[in-house]
Motif scaffolding. Structure first.
Motif, short mmCIF file in Angstrom:
data_model
loop_
_atom_site.label_atom_id
_atom_site.label_comp_id
_atom_site.label_asym_id
_atom_site.label_seq_id
_atom_site.Cartn_x
_atom_site.Cartn_y
_atom_site.Cartn_z
N PRO A 205 0.83 -1.21 0.00
CA PRO A 205 0.00 0.00 0.00
C PRO A 205 0.86 1.26 0.00
CG PRO A 205 -0.69 -1.53 1.71
CD PRO A 205 0.59 -2.06 1.16
N THR A 206 0.30 2.32 -0.54
CA THR A 206 1.04 3.59 -0.60
C THR A 206 0.92 4.38 0.70
OG1 THR A 206 -0.87 4.64 -1.64
CG2 THR A 206 0.84 3.76 -3.10
N PHE A 207 -0.02 4.01 1.56
CA PHE A 207 -0.14 4.71 2.84
C PHE A 207 0.89 4.16 3.83
CE2 PHE A 207 -3.40 1.37 2.72
CZ PHE A 207 -3.07 0.61 3.84
N GLU A 208 1.15 4.94 4.88
CA GLU A 208 2.12 4.54 5.88
C GLU A 208 1.63 3.28 6.60
OE1 GLU A 208 4.28 6.43 9.80
OE2 GLU A 208 3.26 7.76 8.39
N HIS A 209 2.52 2.29 6.69
CA HIS A 209 2.14 1.02 7.29
C HIS A 209 3.35 0.23 7.76
CE1 HIS A 209 3.17 -0.15 3.20
NE2 HIS A 209 3.37 -1.36 3.66
N GLU A 210 3.07 -0.74 8.61
CA GLU A 210 4.06 -1.73 9.03
C GLU A 210 3.63 -3.04 8.40
OE1 GLU A 210 4.88 -4.39 12.98
OE2 GLU A 210 4.18 -2.33 13.27
N TRP A 211 4.52 -3.71 7.69
CA TRP A 211 4.20 -4.95 6.97
C TRP A 211 4.92 -6.11 7.63
CZ3 TRP A 211 1.32 -6.04 2.52
CH2 TRP A 211 1.54 -7.28 1.94
N GLN A 212 4.17 -7.18 7.89
CA GLN A 212 4.77 -8.39 8.43
C GLN A 212 4.16 -9.57 7.70
OE1 GLN A 212 4.35 -8.87 12.65
NE2 GLN A 212 6.17 -10.15 12.72
N GLU A 213 5.00 -10.50 7.30
CA GLU A 213 4.46 -11.68 6.63
C GLU A 213 5.09 -12.95 7.19
OE1 GLU A 213 6.88 -12.09 2.49
OE2 GLU A 213 5.38 -10.49 2.56
N TYR A 214 4.31 -13.99 7.14
CA TYR A 214 4.73 -15.31 7.60
C TYR A 214 4.55 -16.28 6.44
CZ TYR A 214 4.21 -13.24 12.21
OH TYR A 214 4.31 -12.42 13.30
N ALA A 215 5.46 -17.22 6.30
CA ALA A 215 5.35 -18.21 5.23
C ALA A 215 4.08 -19.03 5.41
CB ALA A 215 6.57 -19.12 5.22
N ARG A 216 3.86 -19.50 6.61
CA ARG A 216 2.67 -20.30 6.93
C ARG A 216 2.25 -19.98 8.36
NH1 ARG A 216 1.99 -23.09 2.63
NH2 ARG A 216 3.63 -24.16 1.53
N THR A 217 0.98 -20.18 8.63
CA THR A 217 0.45 -19.95 9.98
C THR A 217 -0.52 -21.06 10.32
OG1 THR A 217 0.69 -17.55 9.77
CG2 THR A 217 -0.84 -18.35 11.44
N ARG A 218 -0.28 -21.70 11.44
CA ARG A 218 -1.22 -22.72 11.94
C ARG A 218 -2.39 -22.02 12.61
NH1 ARG A 218 3.47 -24.41 14.52
NH2 ARG A 218 2.39 -23.98 16.49
N PRO A 219 -3.56 -22.68 12.66
CA PRO A 219 -4.72 -22.06 13.30
C PRO A 219 -4.46 -21.59 14.74
CG PRO A 219 -5.43 -23.94 12.04
CD PRO A 219 -3.93 -23.95 12.01
N ASP A 220 -3.63 -22.32 15.49
CA ASP A 220 -3.36 -21.92 16.87
C ASP A 220 -2.42 -20.71 16.97
OD1 ASP A 220 -1.33 -23.75 15.93
OD2 ASP A 220 -0.57 -23.85 17.98
N GLU A 221 -1.86 -20.25 15.84
CA GLU A 221 -0.98 -19.09 15.83
C GLU A 221 -1.66 -17.81 15.34
OE1 GLU A 221 3.30 -21.07 14.72
OE2 GLU A 221 1.85 -20.88 13.09
N VAL A 222 -2.86 -17.94 14.80
CA VAL A 222 -3.54 -16.82 14.14
C VAL A 222 -3.72 -15.62 15.06
CG1 VAL A 222 -5.73 -16.07 13.12
CG2 VAL A 222 -4.69 -18.22 12.38
N VAL A 223 -4.32 -15.81 16.20
CA VAL A 223 -4.64 -14.69 17.09
C VAL A 223 -3.38 -13.96 17.53
CG1 VAL A 223 -5.67 -14.02 19.30
CG2 VAL A 223 -6.85 -15.63 17.80
N ALA A 224 -2.35 -14.70 17.92
CA ALA A 224 -1.10 -14.06 18.37
C ALA A 224 -0.46 -13.26 17.25
CB ALA A 224 -0.13 -15.12 18.89
N ARG A 225 -0.47 -13.80 16.04
CA ARG A 225 0.17 -13.09 14.91
C ARG A 225 -0.62 -11.88 14.44
NH1 ARG A 225 3.09 -17.86 11.34
NH2 ARG A 225 4.63 -18.34 12.95
N LEU A 226 -1.92 -11.92 14.59
CA LEU A 226 -2.75 -10.79 14.15
C LEU A 226 -3.05 -9.79 15.26
CD1 LEU A 226 -5.37 -12.44 11.76
CD2 LEU A 226 -3.37 -11.06 11.17
#
Length: 117
Positions: free
Chosen positions: A21-42
């Motif tokens: 995006p062109t707006f100011e942001h912090e970007w983080q990506e993960y190769a894969r995420t298990r269902p039990d990791e979703v809440v912590a990562r988001l």
């Protein structure tokens, strides 16, 4: 500043360029995420980008900052739409998904049918 998290980047080929995006942001990506990791990562994210990772009602309820779920595919069947609507979270597909591959595949099928392949 917006926090954007892509939970399963490895499900998209490396040669696919992801426009940030062109707006100011912090970007983080993960190769894969298990269902039990979703809440912590988001946690603390405004925007979630997902492809194969499911977002269930309990997950969505726990993510108080989430405002947008962008699905890097055509369907939204992995997202609990009712839970997102209840929290006024927008759910959409990523713009320009498969703009060349779907028409190419369609024409390949047309030619295969025409030639009885």
């Amino acid at each position: 500043m917006h926090r954007i998290v892509f939970l399963d980047r490895a499900t998209i080929p490396d040669d696919v360029v992801l426009r940030r995006p062109t707006f100011e942001h912090e970007w983080q990506e993960y190769a894969r995420t298990r269902p039990d990791e979703v809440v912590a990562r988001l946690k603390g994210a405004d925007i979630a980008i997902v492809n194969k990772v499911p977002l269930t009602s309990p997950m969505i309820e726990a993510l108080r900052d989430l405002r947008l779920i962008a699905v890097a595919a055509t369907g939204v069947d992995r997202i609990d739409i009712d839970a997102a609507n209840a929290r006024r979270i927008t759910v959409c597909n990523v713009r320009d998904y498969a703009t060349t591959t779907v028409p190419e595949h369609t024409f390949a099928l047309i030619l295969a049918l025409r030639r009885s392949l």
